[in-house]
Design an enzyme around this catalytic site. Structure first.
Site, short mmCIF file in Angstrom:
data_model
loop_
_atom_site.label_atom_id
_atom_site.label_comp_id
_atom_site.label_asym_id
_atom_site.label_seq_id
_atom_site.Cartn_x
_atom_site.Cartn_y
_atom_site.Cartn_z
N VAL A 1 1.22 -5.87 4.00
CA VAL A 1 0.71 -4.60 3.68
C VAL A 1 0.57 -4.22 2.21
O VAL A 1 1.54 -4.48 1.20
CB VAL A 1 1.34 -3.49 4.34
CG1 VAL A 1 0.69 -2.23 4.09
CG2 VAL A 1 1.76 -3.66 5.76
N ASP A 2 -0.84 -3.98 1.93
CA ASP A 2 -0.92 -3.37 0.33
C ASP A 2 -0.36 -2.06 0.15
O ASP A 2 -0.02 -1.27 1.08
CB ASP A 2 -2.51 -3.45 0.26
CG ASP A 2 -2.89 -2.75 -1.12
OD1 ASP A 2 -2.34 -3.14 -2.17
OD2 ASP A 2 -3.53 -1.82 -1.14
N PHE A 3 -0.19 -1.77 -1.12
CA PHE A 3 0.50 -0.31 -1.32
C PHE A 3 -0.38 0.79 -1.61
O PHE A 3 -0.67 1.74 -0.85
CB PHE A 3 1.52 -0.29 -2.62
CG PHE A 3 2.24 0.89 -2.94
CD1 PHE A 3 3.19 1.30 -2.16
CD2 PHE A 3 2.11 1.24 -4.12
CE1 PHE A 3 3.80 2.56 -2.53
CE2 PHE A 3 2.76 2.32 -4.69
CZ PHE A 3 3.51 3.08 -3.88
#
Length: 225
Positions: free
Chosen positions: A7-9
């Protein structure tokens, strides 16, 4: 079936694009400069600081970057999760997926944001921009996360909100899910993002959760059974 979730932030877990805008404005104020908001959106995001500093006559790129990071530390104190993002992380655990955060942002600012949102312990692995030589769209951050998780790319889903995420996923051989919330319309060209051909596109996290459960052939009523 997916066994791994990356997951990207920024812009994926949290609607932080406006927080970055405020950080850029903070840095410009420190340098005694004013740049129109629409110009910042078009010319400041996803660029090396040296290039931005040179184009807008801001002096040292390192000094400019330092001011941006100071501003980001302040603005990320206001960071909140997108509605449903926590449910998505919990669904991944229920589906017995390994979970990693993969971001190009600096580790101190990311960890501060995660702590403020109460999810600093939600990930098995965190790969930040400080941990790699090459940022997304280079596949190095994805490969590093998979290596640390001891997982392969074939059963991995990478969730992000920008071309860099999808292209990094393609280069690493993983599946991708593209987050296109309404909050991003002032910042992104959605048609350009869709043209990167992600595996799945979603607006609300409930859609992604349903996709994950459907792909893993596990009905919601069976979770935890």
């Amino acid at each position: 079936m997916y066994r791994t979730l990356l997951v990207d932030f920024d812009g994926t877990l949290t609607p932080s694009l406006t927080l970055w805008l405020q950080a850029f404005q903070y840095a410009l104020d420190k340098l005694g400069r004013t740049v129109p908001e629409d110009t910042i959106i078009k010319r400041f995001y996803y660029r090396p600081y040296e290039e931005t500093a040179a184009e807008f006559d801001l002096g040292s790129g390192k000094v400019f970057e330092g001011h941006v990071m100071d501003g980001l530390t302040i603005t990320l104190a206001k960071a909140e999760l997108f509605p449903g993002a926590l449910d998505m992380l919990e669904a991944a655990r229920e589906l017995r997926m390994a979970v990693a955060l993969v971001t190009s942002s600096p580790r101190p600012q990311v960890m501060s944001g995660l702590r403020n949102m109460g999810i600093e312990d939600a990930f098995d692995v965190i790969v930040s921009g400080d941990d790699v030589r090459h940022f997304k769209p280079h596949p190095e951050p994805v490969f590093k996360a998979l290596h640390l998780l001891e997982r392969g790319p074939d059963e991995c889903l990478f969730v992000g909100d920008y071309t860099t995420d999808v292209l990094a996923g393609h280069a690493a051989g993983v599946h991708t899910a593209l987050h296109l919330p309404a909050e991003h319309e002032p910042f992104y060209d959605f048609e350009m993002l869709r043209a990167t051909r992600p595996t799945f596109t979603f607006t609300h996290y409930a859609e992604l959760i349903a996709f994950m459960r459907r792909t893993n052939m596990l009905e919601p009523t069976l979770i935890g059974a």
